[in-house]
Design a protein around this motif. Structure first.
Motif, short mmCIF file in Angstrom:
data_model
loop_
_atom_site.label_atom_id
_atom_site.label_comp_id
_atom_site.label_asym_id
_atom_site.label_seq_id
_atom_site.Cartn_x
_atom_site.Cartn_y
_atom_site.Cartn_z
N MET A 1 0.81 -1.14 0.13
CA MET A 1 -0.08 -0.24 -0.20
C MET A 1 1.10 1.12 -0.01
O MET A 1 1.83 1.54 0.63
N GLY A 2 0.13 2.47 -0.84
CA GLY A 2 1.45 3.23 -0.71
C GLY A 2 0.75 4.58 -0.16
O GLY A 2 -0.04 3.97 1.32
N GLN A 3 1.16 5.64 0.11
CA GLN A 3 1.33 6.99 1.42
C GLN A 3 -0.64 6.72 0.95
O GLN A 3 -1.44 7.38 0.16
N VAL A 4 -0.64 7.66 2.42
CA VAL A 4 -2.34 7.71 2.74
C VAL A 4 -3.00 9.26 2.70
O VAL A 4 -2.02 9.25 3.56
N ALA A 5 -3.96 9.82 2.00
CA ALA A 5 -4.29 10.72 2.07
C ALA A 5 -5.92 10.90 2.77
O ALA A 5 -6.53 10.20 2.03
N ALA A 6 -6.28 10.96 3.28
CA ALA A 6 -7.52 11.39 3.85
C ALA A 6 -7.95 12.88 3.55
O ALA A 6 -7.16 13.98 3.71
N ILE A 7 -9.22 13.01 2.81
CA ILE A 7 -9.63 14.14 2.36
C ILE A 7 -11.01 13.98 3.25
O ILE A 7 -11.78 13.79 3.86
N ILE A 8 -11.41 15.52 4.20
CA ILE A 8 -12.64 15.67 4.20
C ILE A 8 -13.07 16.57 4.29
O ILE A 8 -12.68 17.84 3.97
N GLY A 9 -14.26 15.87 3.18
CA GLY A 9 -15.27 17.55 2.69
C GLY A 9 -14.78 17.15 1.34
O GLY A 9 -13.59 17.66 0.89
N GLY A 10 -15.87 15.77 0.87
CA GLY A 10 -15.17 15.72 0.16
C GLY A 10 -16.22 17.15 -1.97
O GLY A 10 -16.80 16.52 -3.15
N GLY A 11 -16.31 18.19 -1.59
CA GLY A 11 -16.73 19.40 -2.76
C GLY A 11 -15.33 19.35 -4.05
O GLY A 11 -14.77 18.80 -4.07
N VAL A 12 -15.78 21.13 -4.40
CA VAL A 12 -15.08 20.82 -6.35
C VAL A 12 -14.30 21.07 -5.54
O VAL A 12 -12.51 20.68 -5.80
#
Length: 484
Positions: A1-12
């Protein structure tokens, strides 16, 4: 598995961040309570897949894994970078940080996409304020490289550098804003132009379309590749910036601008602006506008890259990082992969497939790569010798479209004395698209006549040619136009 990014809020903006990280090889974990979030982000990522890879002349890393999560705690688990893109309400953002910090790695970067709040405001009430910074991007995040990175004195220097390194590694340019200021740097310029534009509309001087034309046909193109001050330096002529300021500085005292007097956004003015904008662009859907924007940006940015200038220089440097060291493969018993890239948007023609000139460009790039692999690199050429192409024959076997991943495999048919005879085969997966046969002569750059290469090239080229001599002669080699 590669590095992980978390996205909080999936608007534009959140969707753009997800696309940027995902296509740069990161695993992306998204939290957004919107029931339509998966569809919306999926559409943004589809646009990114269509356009972002075309900025590079090398293959991007393998795409990461995308997942959607019901809780913030699950989304941030294992994340190295956490990007918050929730609505611009300070109490909401602080609440998000409290939840995130309960469950995330204390070493992770927590970055806000905010265009208005200062990082010290975001850090208030936080368990670990040193973990929170502003990383303000520009839409579309997956194409535009600028991100304003705004820390405070609570963020350790090593932490800020870590954030810069991550942003650089995903192809962005982190502009380190060294002092907090409302709206950071870029949005302050945008706000000034926006206010003046509103006055021009309100006073009946110009319409939304006329204002847009003034920007996109004039100074916007200059700003895109040189910015403000470098543009004005040129306007000063041979005498430079000082002359420009001396000549145009007095204009600052003239009553041209109304920037200190902001028009009230009355219903009438809002209706006027909205109506004119509808008349200008209402016949296009938002997705059609996005794709037109992406097409234009890719074309401009790729043009800048050929000049190694402005944002194009960033793309060229990023390609170099992706390419790594150029060396012959250990296994010479098979054709050598000399090109692996996505077909960019500006390589297609009126028939909707790759322009025939771009087949030549791809095969030319393959030839250049083979030259480098056998030692005909910058230093060798600077010493006074190179290869010149004497003859080329391309066969177009199948269609290929923008967004396709193409691969060129090269076989050396001859590599002795002055001659280098190459046969390129272009594929999309297992489907053969075209072949290119190139015959080159080694030339002295001083006399411009054919000559034998020295051992820096002759030895590795001979080694590849000897290994490839055992391969079957490729179909189509030596064919004339129309002869089967």
């Amino acid at each position: 598995m590669g590095q992980v990014a978390a996205i909080i809020g999936g608007g534009v903006i959140g969707g753009g961040w997800a696309a940027r990280f995902l296509l740069m090889g990161w695993d992306v974990r998204v939290f957004d309570p919107d029931t339509e979030a998966e569809r919306k982000i999926g559409e943004v990522i589809a646009n990114a897949r269509r356009s972002l890879p075309g900025l590079s002349d090398v293959a991007l890393p393998p795409e990461g894994a995308l997942s959607f999560h019901d809780t913030m705690s699950d989304a941030v688990a294992g994340a190295v970078w956490i990007q918050e893109s929730v609505p611009e309400r300070l109490e909401l953002k602080r609440k998000v940080y409290q939840t995130v910090q309960e469950h995330c790695d204390p070493a992770a970067v927590i970055a806000s996409s905010t265009s208005g709040f200062k990082p010290s405001e975001l850090q208030g009430c936080a368990t670990r304020p040193e973990q929170i910074v502003v990383a303000h991007p520009f839409n579309p995040v997956y194409l535009l490289p600028l991100v304003e990175l705004v820390p405070t004195d609570k963020n350790p220097v090593v932490f800020v550098q870590q954030a810069k390194d991550i942003l650089t590694d995903i192809g962005m340019y982190p502009l380190h804003v060294r002092a907090e200021i409302d709206a950071h740097i870029a949005d302050r310029f945008l706000e000034a132009v926006w206010r003046e534009a509103l006055w021009l509309i309100k006073d009946g001087i110009a319409t939304t379309e006329e204002i847009d034309n003034a920007i996109r046909y004039g100074f916007g193109l200059r700003w895109a590749q040189m910015g403000l001050f470098e543009t004005y330096r040129i306007a000063g002529g041979e005498a430079g910036m000082r002359h420009f300021i001396e000549q145009f500085g007095p204009c600052l005292e003239w009553p041209w601008t109304k920037l200190m007097d902001v028009p009230e956004l009355t219903d009438d003015l809002i209706d006027q602006v909205a109506g004119q904008s509808d008349a200008q662009s209402g016949h296009l859907s938002i997705r059609e506008l996005e794709r037109a924007r992406d097409n234009n940006l890719v074309t401009i940015l790729r043009g800048l890259k050929t000049q190694d200038w402005g944002a194009g220089a960033l793309l060229k440097a990023h390609d170099a990082r992706l390419t790594g060291q150029i060396a012959l493969p250990d296994d010479l018993t098979q054709p050598i992969v000399t090109v692996e890239r996505v077909v960019p948007l500006d390589w297609t023609d009126y028939n909707g497939h790759m322009n025939e000139a771009k087949y030549l460009q791809a095969f030319g790039d393959a030839t250049d790569r083979m030259m480098w692999l056998v030692g005909c690199d910058t230093d060798y050429i600077a010493s006074g010798s190179s290869f010149f192409t004497a003859e080329t024959h391309i066969r177009h076997l199948d269609e290929v479209h923008a967004g396709a991943m193409i691969r060129v495999e090269t076989q050396v048919l001859q590599g002795e004395g002055k001659k280098m005879h190459l046969f390129h085969r272009m594929f999309e997966g297992d489907r053969e698209l075209a072949t290119g046969e190139h015959f080159l002569l080694h030339v002295s750059l001083e006399t411009r006549r054919a000559c034998d290469p020295d051992d820096r090239v002759a030895v590795p080229l001979g080694r590849v040619a000897a290994a490839h001599a055992a391969l079957p002669r490729p179909d189509g080699a030596g064919a004339a136009v129309g002869v089967r």
